[in-house]
Design a protein around this motif. Structure first.
Motif, PDB file in Angstrom:
ATOM      1  N   SER A  46      -1.173 -12.537   7.437  1.00 30.32           N
ATOM      2  CA  SER A  46      -0.840 -11.873   6.171  1.00 30.32           C
ATOM      3  C   SER A  46      -1.677 -10.617   5.959  1.00 30.32           C
ATOM      4  O   SER A  46      -1.368  -9.821   5.076  1.00 30.32           O
ATOM      5  CB  SER A  46      -1.040 -12.840   5.004  1.00 30.32           C
ATOM      6  OG  SER A  46      -2.405 -13.182   4.874  1.00 30.32           O
ATOM      7  N   LYS A  50       3.223  -9.000   4.503  1.00 28.35           N
ATOM      8  CA  LYS A  50       4.251 -10.017   4.748  1.00 28.35           C
ATOM      9  C   LYS A  50       5.645  -9.406   4.872  1.00 28.35           C
ATOM     10  O   LYS A  50       6.415  -9.797   5.723  1.00 28.35           O
ATOM     11  CB  LYS A  50       4.230 -11.049   3.624  1.00 28.35           C
ATOM     12  CG  LYS A  50       3.006 -11.924   3.649  1.00 28.35           C
ATOM     13  CD  LYS A  50       3.058 -12.985   2.584  1.00 28.35           C
ATOM     14  CE  LYS A  50       1.836 -13.881   2.683  1.00 28.35           C
ATOM     15  NZ  LYS A  50       1.818 -14.904   1.651  1.00 28.35           N
ATOM     16  N   THR A  51       5.959  -8.457   4.013  1.00 33.23           N
ATOM     17  CA  THR A  51       7.278  -7.837   4.036  1.00 33.23           C
ATOM     18  C   THR A  51       7.211  -6.535   4.834  1.00 33.23           C
ATOM     19  O   THR A  51       6.136  -6.042   5.154  1.00 33.23           O
ATOM     20  CB  THR A  51       7.763  -7.531   2.610  1.00 33.23           C
ATOM     21  OG1 THR A  51       6.906  -6.527   2.045  1.00 33.23           O
ATOM     22  CG2 THR A  51       7.747  -8.779   1.743  1.00 33.23           C
TER      23      THR A  51
END
Length: 153
Positions: A46, A50-51
């Motif tokens: 992370s 994350k995106t």
């Protein structure tokens, strides 16, 4: 934050202390240097975001550090850009800490410690972000930074 993430954050702190900030952290092509190794080690973590948006922001902030915050180029306008970016978020790339936060945190460490209270009040969001990162930094060997003139109750 996983145990591996803590080890990577310690490595970033150690690399900064021995002078790795004089070398390029992330070249423009991201295929060599510390950045390449960092992205391989952190794959799936992370700390890279994350995106897709968070991952792009992490890369953007690492390039910002390289281009705008290199030795001798840390100016008040750079801190104002950072301050505006942190006005509506907790961390640089969103709501969770990333490697970009720690890299920029360590590059600003001595500069923020040398600032007066009045100067820090001009960059209140950076001061808040810096204070928060100092509390979650694993085994930081540096002294705590006093960010207020009075005790807060």
């Amino acid at each position: 934050m996983s145990r591996g993430d803590v080890h990577v954050m310690r490595a970033v702190a150690s690399a900064h202390k021995i002078g790795a900030d004089s070398k390029k952290i992330c070249p423009d092509d991201f295929k060599e240097g510390l950045c390449s190794g960092m992205f391989k080690v952190l794959e799936g973590s992370s700390l890279l975001g994350k995106t897709y948006l968070e991952k792009a922001l992490v890369r953007q902030w690492l390039q910002f550090k390289e281009n705008m915050m290199s030795a001798g180029r840390q100016e008040a306008s750079t801190l104002q850009i950072l301050n505006q970016s942190l006005a509506d978020r907790t961390f640089l790339a969103g709501d969770e800490v990333t490697i970009a936060d720690f890299v920029i945190f360590h590059s600003l460490d001595s500069q923020l410690r040398d600032m007066s209270f009045q100067e820090r009040e001009q960059i209140v969001h950076v001061s808040r972000w810096f204070s928060h990162l100092a509390t979650i930094q694993p085994s930081s060997s540096s002294l705590p930074l006093l960010l207020s003139r009075t005790m807060l109750y």
